[in-house]
Design a protein around this motif. Structure first.
Motif: not given
Length: 79
Positions: A33, A37, A40-41
């Protein structure tokens, strides 16, 4: 005909085998996870950098260069 289902009496270590697998799956979930994330950032950050660099190289912020005018014979006229 032999049964395809495992016999619990034949494998007394069945619960100890499943216990570490459950823990390994649960321990692997958090890094996965975080990676999703973080990716994506990172994508959004690079997208913002590309938009910023496009703004820098836009024509309205660059200086105006004055080139000397030349006539048809190739002689440069000074203004």
């Amino acid at each position: 005909m032999a049964s395809l289902q495992p016999d619990p009496a034949q494998n007394p270590h069945d619960s100890s085998v499943r216990f570490p697998q459950d823990w390994l799956v649960s321990l692997a979930t958090t890094p996965l996870l975080i990676t999703v994330l973080g990716t994506k950032a990172l994508y959004e950050m690079l997208l913002n950098f590309s938009s910023s660099s496009e703004e820098i190289f836009r024509g309205d912020r660059l200086p105006v260069l004055h080139f000397p005018q030349s006539d048809e014979s190739g002689v440069v006229k000074k203004s």
